[in-house]
Design an enzyme around this catalytic site. Structure first.
Site, short mmCIF file in Angstrom:
data_model
loop_
_atom_site.label_atom_id
_atom_site.label_comp_id
_atom_site.label_asym_id
_atom_site.label_seq_id
_atom_site.Cartn_x
_atom_site.Cartn_y
_atom_site.Cartn_z
N LYS A 33 0.87 -1.18 0.00
CA LYS A 33 0.00 0.00 0.00
C LYS A 33 0.90 1.23 0.00
CE LYS A 33 -4.28 -1.60 2.02
NZ LYS A 33 -3.95 -3.03 1.91
N LYS A 82 -14.26 -4.62 -6.37
CA LYS A 82 -15.34 -3.62 -6.33
C LYS A 82 -14.85 -2.30 -5.76
CE LYS A 82 -19.29 -6.72 -5.65
NZ LYS A 82 -20.25 -7.25 -4.65
N GLY A 83 -14.00 -2.35 -4.72
CA GLY A 83 -13.58 -1.14 -4.01
C GLY A 83 -14.22 -1.14 -2.64
N ARG A 117 -12.49 -2.66 8.42
CA ARG A 117 -13.07 -2.57 7.06
C ARG A 117 -13.74 -3.89 6.69
NH1 ARG A 117 -8.36 0.18 5.77
NH2 ARG A 117 -7.49 -1.47 4.49
N ARG A 118 -13.13 -5.00 7.09
CA ARG A 118 -13.72 -6.32 6.79
C ARG A 118 -15.05 -6.49 7.54
NH1 ARG A 118 -10.04 -6.07 3.71
NH2 ARG A 118 -11.81 -5.51 2.45
N ARG A 165 -5.49 -6.37 -10.84
CA ARG A 165 -6.44 -6.99 -9.91
C ARG A 165 -7.70 -6.11 -10.02
NH1 ARG A 165 -5.05 -6.18 -4.02
NH2 ARG A 165 -3.67 -8.00 -4.21
N GLN A 206 -10.64 -0.34 -9.19
CA GLN A 206 -11.89 -0.51 -8.40
C GLN A 206 -13.10 -0.23 -9.28
OE1 GLN A 206 -10.31 2.57 -6.04
NE2 GLN A 206 -10.01 1.32 -4.20
N THR A 217 -13.00 -11.13 -5.89
CA THR A 217 -14.37 -11.01 -5.39
C THR A 217 -14.80 -12.29 -4.70
OG1 THR A 217 -16.66 -10.52 -6.01
CG2 THR A 217 -15.37 -11.77 -7.61
N ASP A 226 -1.70 -2.29 -4.18
CA ASP A 226 -3.09 -2.18 -3.74
C ASP A 226 -3.61 -0.78 -4.07
OD1 ASP A 226 -3.07 -4.72 -2.65
OD2 ASP A 226 -3.00 -4.07 -0.57
N MET A 227 -4.94 -0.65 -4.16
CA MET A 227 -5.51 0.68 -4.39
C MET A 227 -6.24 1.13 -3.13
SD MET A 227 -5.58 3.14 -6.48
CE MET A 227 -5.24 2.59 -8.16
C1 LIG Z 1 -7.80 -10.36 -3.01
C2 LIG Z 1 -8.52 -9.07 -2.77
C3 LIG Z 1 -7.82 -7.88 -2.77
C4 LIG Z 1 -8.48 -6.67 -2.59
N1 LIG Z 1 -7.78 -5.49 -2.71
C5 LIG Z 1 -8.44 -4.33 -2.63
C6 LIG Z 1 -7.78 -3.09 -2.89
O1 LIG Z 1 -6.59 -3.04 -3.19
N2 LIG Z 1 -8.51 -1.95 -2.80
C7 LIG Z 1 -9.86 -1.95 -2.48
O2 LIG Z 1 -10.48 -0.88 -2.44
N3 LIG Z 1 -10.48 -3.11 -2.21
C8 LIG Z 1 -9.82 -4.28 -2.28
N4 LIG Z 1 -10.49 -5.46 -2.05
C9 LIG Z 1 -11.85 -5.41 -1.43
C10 LIG Z 1 -12.94 -5.33 -2.47
O3 LIG Z 1 -12.90 -4.07 -3.10
C11 LIG Z 1 -14.32 -5.55 -1.82
O4 LIG Z 1 -14.56 -4.56 -0.90
C12 LIG Z 1 -14.47 -6.89 -1.14
O5 LIG Z 1 -13.90 -7.92 -1.88
C13 LIG Z 1 -15.97 -7.21 -0.98
O6 LIG Z 1 -16.59 -7.26 -2.24
P1 LIG Z 1 -17.08 -8.61 -2.95
O7 LIG Z 1 -16.84 -8.47 -4.41
O8 LIG Z 1 -16.42 -9.77 -2.32
O9 LIG Z 1 -18.64 -8.61 -2.78
P2 LIG Z 1 -19.57 -8.59 -1.48
O10 LIG Z 1 -20.94 -8.42 -2.01
O11 LIG Z 1 -19.09 -7.61 -0.48
O12 LIG Z 1 -19.39 -10.02 -0.88
C14 LIG Z 1 -19.94 -11.17 -1.46
C15 LIG Z 1 -20.23 -12.16 -0.34
O13 LIG Z 1 -19.00 -12.53 0.31
C16 LIG Z 1 -19.20 -12.62 1.71
N5 LIG Z 1 -18.34 -11.62 2.37
C17 LIG Z 1 -17.79 -10.51 1.80
N6 LIG Z 1 -17.02 -9.86 2.69
C18 LIG Z 1 -17.08 -10.57 3.83
C19 LIG Z 1 -16.47 -10.42 5.11
N7 LIG Z 1 -15.64 -9.41 5.38
N8 LIG Z 1 -16.73 -11.34 6.06
C20 LIG Z 1 -17.55 -12.38 5.80
N9 LIG Z 1 -18.16 -12.59 4.61
C21 LIG Z 1 -17.93 -11.69 3.64
C22 LIG Z 1 -20.65 -12.40 1.96
O14 LIG Z 1 -21.28 -13.65 1.93
C23 LIG Z 1 -21.09 -11.57 0.78
O15 LIG Z 1 -22.44 -11.70 0.51
C24 LIG Z 1 -9.87 -6.67 -2.31
C25 LIG Z 1 -10.58 -7.87 -2.31
C26 LIG Z 1 -9.94 -9.05 -2.56
C27 LIG Z 1 -10.74 -10.31 -2.61
#
Ligand SMILES: Cc1cc2nc3c(=O)[nH]c(=O)nc-3n(C[C@H](O)[C@H](O)[C@H](O)COP(=O)(O)OP(=O)(O)OC[C@H]3O[C@@H](n4cnc5c(N)ncnc54)[C@H](O)[C@@H]3O)c2cc1C
Length: 300
Positions: A91, A178-179, A279-280, A175, A154, A217, A125-126
């Protein structure tokens, strides 16, 4: 997210840190490099690969940025020494982006020199939208000298389509996610479906131009949409990978591995676990349950 879960998430700053740490446990490998090695070994045994991230974001001095750089370099040496199947994610704010862009570029260059010597891929990372332009600028400067690097885009940002076009000219490794940050409606899609649609549109643009994409995702609609696109375009397993976060939907991750897709797990570790973990929590539909379980389950 339900009103109740939003309420729980907004109350997290009031929850004692040791309790937050307990339910943060599923999302981070631990606080030490030794914890991270154990975690990556286990992931590799399961047939997946990893990308390691030393936790830590905004810093306030150049000394902290250099310290952060040295930690990433130590991770690179450890990946080689321990023969781990892992990349490194970085980052830029933790490497000085907000202090001085040129200083940050040179700080990152030191990491990339070590990574290149050891043939380890490094992902930028973004972070939030105040960093997007600068992150892309630093990446473009360094990518010329270090091709074994990639950037995150994103899908929620309006600007990403244009950024994708610009970056596609340089054949980078993306990569796509969604963001995660809260962005204003002036610059970002707010609706779940709009973000999903844009994600698939951008993925199509990237694949058409033969870019390698880490499809990051846990959203089944996007995973299924990506697989349909991969099948339709006849892409080989070496032309893309799926990426997921440690602690999120492990059953989906195992299924993708069983189906023969390359799967990379994002493995964060380190002392600065609080910001990443909270954030998680905001994305976790079961957050309220975990908080209450952690509050009312005695320490083992
Ligand atoms: C490998 C990786 C790297 C990433 N790097 C970045 C980055 O550099 N910059 C950035 O802005 N974002 C990053 N992200 C985060 C991303 O932008 C999303 O915020 C995150 O992945 C949630 O979106 P989703 O597509 O999984 O969909 P969502 O709709 O959020 O999730 C789909 C399903 O997954 C499950 N789920 C999701 N999150 C959780 C959780 N925390 N705990 C339990 N269950 C959950 C739920 O069942 C949910 O319905 C990254 C994500 C991944 C996987």
């Amino acid at each position: 997210m339900s009103f109740f879960n939003k309420l729980v998430v907004s109350s997290i700053p009031l929850v004692p840190r040791p309790i937050v740490r307990r339910f943060a446990g599923r999302y981070i490998a631990g606080e030490t490099l030794a914890d991270a090695i154990t975690c990556v070994r286990q992931i590799n045994t399961e047939g997946a690969c990893a990308t390691l991230d030393v936790l830590g974001e905004d810093i306030f001095t150049k000394e902290e940025a250099v310290d952060s750089r040295n930690q990433s370099i130590e991770v690179l040496h450890t990946i080689t020494k321990e023969k781990l199947d892992s990349n490194l994610s970085i980052k830029l704010t933790s490497l000085g982006l907000k202090l001085d862009k040129d200083f940050c570029t040179e700080n990152v260059r030191e990491i990339l020199k070590v990574a290149a010597a050891q043939n380890i891929f490094v992902r930028f990372d973004m972070e939030n939208s105040t960093c997007t332009t600068d992150t892309i600028d630093v990446f473009r400067v360094l990518h010329k000298d270090f091709p074994n690097t990639g950037i995150v885009l994103q899908a929620y940002l309006f600007r990403t389509e244009e950024d994708t076009r610009l970056l596609l000219k340089e054949k980078p490794n993306f990569r796509l996610c969604k963001g995660i940050y809260k962005e204003s409606p002036d610059i970002a899609f707010q609706g779940r479906e709009e973000v999903q649609q844009n994600f698939l549109k951008l993925l199509g643009m990237m694949f058409e131009q033969k870019a390698y994409v880490g499809i990051a995702t846990h959203d089944s609609l996007l995973v299924d949409g990506a697989i349909a696109m991969i099948d339709k375009m006849g892409l080989k397993k070496t032309e893309y990978e799926f990426q997921m976060l440690l602690g999120v939907r492990p059953e989906l991750r195992k299924k993708l591995v069983r189906d023969g897709h390359k799967l990379r797990l994002y493995v964060p570790f380190g002392e600065h676990w609080y910001g990443y973990s909270t954030r998680r929590f905001k994305e976790n539909p079961e957050i309220a349950g975990y908080v209450f379980k952690a509050l009312f389950t005695p320490n083992k």
